[in-house]
Design an enzyme around this catalytic site. Structure first.
Site, PDB file in Angstrom:
ATOM      1  N   LYS A  11       0.850  -1.203   0.000  1.00  0.00           N
ATOM      2  CA  LYS A  11       0.000   0.000   0.000  1.00  0.00           C
ATOM      3  C   LYS A  11       0.885   1.251   0.000  1.00  0.00           C
ATOM      4  O   LYS A  11       1.956   1.232  -0.597  1.00  0.00           O
ATOM      5  CB  LYS A  11      -0.984  -0.045   1.173  1.00  0.00           C
ATOM      6  CG  LYS A  11      -1.749  -1.377   1.209  1.00  0.00           C
ATOM      7  CD  LYS A  11      -2.908  -1.387   2.166  1.00  0.00           C
ATOM      8  CE  LYS A  11      -3.596  -2.747   2.114  1.00  0.00           C
ATOM      9  NZ  LYS A  11      -4.787  -2.806   2.951  1.00  0.00           N
ATOM     10  N   GLU A 167     -11.097 -10.453  -0.974  1.00  0.00           N
ATOM     11  CA  GLU A 167     -10.775  -9.650   0.207  1.00  0.00           C
ATOM     12  C   GLU A 167     -12.038  -9.008   0.766  1.00  0.00           C
ATOM     13  O   GLU A 167     -12.441  -7.925   0.311  1.00  0.00           O
ATOM     14  CB  GLU A 167      -9.777  -8.554  -0.160  1.00  0.00           C
ATOM     15  CG  GLU A 167      -8.461  -9.075  -0.687  1.00  0.00           C
ATOM     16  CD  GLU A 167      -7.345  -8.056  -0.472  1.00  0.00           C
ATOM     17  OE1 GLU A 167      -6.344  -8.411   0.158  1.00  0.00           O
ATOM     18  OE2 GLU A 167      -7.493  -6.909  -0.909  1.00  0.00           O
ATOM     19  N   GLY A 173      -7.363  -4.863   7.298  1.00  0.00           N
ATOM     20  CA  GLY A 173      -6.757  -3.937   8.248  1.00  0.00           C
ATOM     21  C   GLY A 173      -7.503  -3.839   9.567  1.00  0.00           C
ATOM     22  O   GLY A 173      -7.259  -2.940  10.364  1.00  0.00           O
TER      23      GLY A 173
HETATM   24  P1  PGA Z   1      -4.419  -6.400   5.569  1.00  0.00           P
HETATM   25  O1  PGA Z   1      -4.608  -5.887   4.053  1.00  0.00           O
HETATM   26  O2  PGA Z   1      -3.638  -7.685   5.497  1.00  0.00           O
HETATM   27  O3  PGA Z   1      -3.648  -5.296   6.246  1.00  0.00           O
HETATM   28  O4  PGA Z   1      -5.771  -6.594   6.132  1.00  0.00           O
HETATM   29  C1  PGA Z   1      -4.900  -6.798   3.023  1.00  0.00           C
HETATM   30  C2  PGA Z   1      -5.119  -6.063   1.733  1.00  0.00           C
HETATM   31  O5  PGA Z   1      -5.784  -5.022   1.726  1.00  0.00           O
HETATM   32  O6  PGA Z   1      -4.621  -6.501   0.662  1.00  0.00           O
END
Ligand code: PGA
Length: 249
Positions: A11, A167, A173
């Site tokens: 990200k 997802e 997150g």
């Molecule tokens: P996360 O993000 O592992 O921090 O939950 C996953 C993603 O958005 O690809």
């Protein structure tokens, strides 16, 4: 047998300095992993340096988005050639953050995926429902709709080579991983959707990741599910120790 694929979505984290340091820390931890595709997806500005840091290792590089046009007046966008020129092999498309904050549409995801595939990049096509849709109970139809839109116009042979990532937005997150059964239910439904839309070979070969708060403690249970072929990892991909443990599930 489908080859597992674990990708780290960095990200908007990691400068060139931090990103190359992360690759340097990760390399010795994962160097003996032979049967998993390992992908790191840095920000655009760090792609070239991180790719150079990963040269000669088993870590492949992915971008976090790509535009559909070959070039032109698209301020702020990046073309497929700009990615392939520096050795990028994968591209994350249609992430829920792109959809929620930057107006990404199913149609745009489809156009980006087609351009990426034509350029030799492997798209990692993201889908997933909000908490509201989950609670309404219409999540399977919603996710199938996203997949159908994203894959519109592809051939079965092309779809067999793609990666999809389920997802659920409520799990991203939040520390709230979907249960292994919840992940499996939707990944199986994505595969069934691909079989109906294309053919059984494409369905058998497309790789489907789960993403959303994946941690070293949860990866094994996810990977034991027959329709989960890997993970798209956000937060835990920013720490070499955690990401290497996930890769070595
Ligand atoms: P996360 O993000 O592992 O921090 O939950 C996953 C993603 O958005 O690809």
């Amino acid at each position: 047998m489908r080859r597992p694929i674990i990708a780290g979505n960095w990200k908007m984290n990691n400068t060139i300095a931090a990103g190359t340091a992360l690759i340097k820390a990760l390399t010795p931890l994962v160097k003996d992993v032979k049967d998993v595709d390992i992908v790191a997806c840095p920000t655009a500005t760090a792609l070239q340096a991180v790719r150079a840091a990963a040269e000669g290792t088993n870590i492949h590089i992915g971008a976090q988005n790509v535009h559909w046009a070959a070039n032109g007046a698209y301020t702020g966008e990046i073309s497929t050639e700009m990615l392939t020129e520096i050795g990028v092999e994968y591209v994350v498309l249609g992430h829920s953050e792109r959809r929620d904050y930057f107006g990404e549409t199913d149609e745009g995801v489809n156009k980006r995926a087609k351009a990426a595939f034509a350029a030799g990049l492997t798209p990692i096509i993201c889908c997933g429902e909000s908490l509201e849709i989950r609670e309404k109970g219409t999540y399977l139809a919603f996710v199938a709709g996203q997949i159908k839109a994203a894959l519109n116009g592809f051939t079965a042979q092309q779809v067999a080579k793609l990666v999809a990532a389920y997802e659920p937005i409520w799990a991203i997150g939040t520390g709230k991983t979907a249960t292994f059964e919840q992940a499996e239910e939707v990944c199986a439904h994505i595969r069934k959707t691909v079989a109906e839309m294309f053919n059984q070979t494409a369905a058998d070969e497309i790789r489907i990741q789960y993403g959303g708060s994946v941690k070293p403690a949860t990866i094994r249970g996810l990977m034991e599910k027959p329709n989960v072929d890997g993970a798209l990892v956000g937060g835990a991909a920013l720490k070499a120790a955690d990401f290497s443990e996930i890769v070595k599930f």
